[in-house]
Design an enzyme around this catalytic site. Sequence first.
Site, short mmCIF file in Angstrom:
data_model
loop_
_atom_site.label_atom_id
_atom_site.label_comp_id
_atom_site.label_asym_id
_atom_site.label_seq_id
_atom_site.Cartn_x
_atom_site.Cartn_y
_atom_site.Cartn_z
N HIS A 1 17.12 -31.57 -9.40
CA HIS A 1 16.90 -30.51 -10.38
C HIS A 1 16.16 -31.12 -11.57
O HIS A 1 16.56 -32.18 -12.06
CB HIS A 1 18.25 -29.97 -10.91
CG HIS A 1 19.05 -29.23 -9.91
ND1 HIS A 1 19.03 -27.85 -9.82
CD2 HIS A 1 19.92 -29.65 -8.96
CE1 HIS A 1 19.86 -27.47 -8.86
NE2 HIS A 1 20.40 -28.55 -8.32
N HIS B 1 18.03 -32.89 -3.17
CA HIS B 1 17.14 -32.21 -4.11
C HIS B 1 17.42 -32.66 -5.52
O HIS B 1 18.55 -32.95 -5.88
CB HIS B 1 17.25 -30.68 -3.98
CG HIS B 1 18.62 -30.11 -4.12
ND1 HIS B 1 19.59 -30.23 -3.15
CD2 HIS B 1 19.18 -29.40 -5.12
CE1 HIS B 1 20.69 -29.61 -3.55
NE2 HIS B 1 20.48 -29.10 -4.75
#
Length: 156
Positions: free
Chosen positions: A118, A116
């Site tokens: 950010h 992922h």
Amino acid sequence: AEGGEQQLAQTAQATEVTIFDKIVKKEIPANIIYEDDQCLAFRDIAPVAATHFLVIPKDRDGLTGISKAEARHEALIGHLMVVAAKVAAQEGLANDGYRTIINEGRQGCQSVYHLHIHVIGGLAAQLASWRVIGALPESDANGAKTGEFSSTPLIF
């Protein structure tokens, strides 16, 4: 909670099913701000700035972290970065800038083993109170690294 992400990272495991897998399957709610056939972008549940969202692949395909990236992942990782920029612009961050961060492994404070990105913006107004998810390595009296990490959060 201060240090919460750091603490979670110390015990997180690269499990078969992650919270992000459940978000992709719509088994748990998320504030989704972008979706296509390859990825999702949604707001972080514990934002560290005015704008904080994550971009994740829908299918991990072995990408529990960036260190697991292989040649076959090049197009997907590129797509995630393009989507991060597209959604940052959609969120009004393009003119003033933003950070993109990928945490990797225990010492990188990765708490969910599903790649992922950010995307964090609006830092100027919150810089004084913003804490990094992480810590500095401790040193002994001679300046040698001890292998331990300070519990004092970093500010950047």
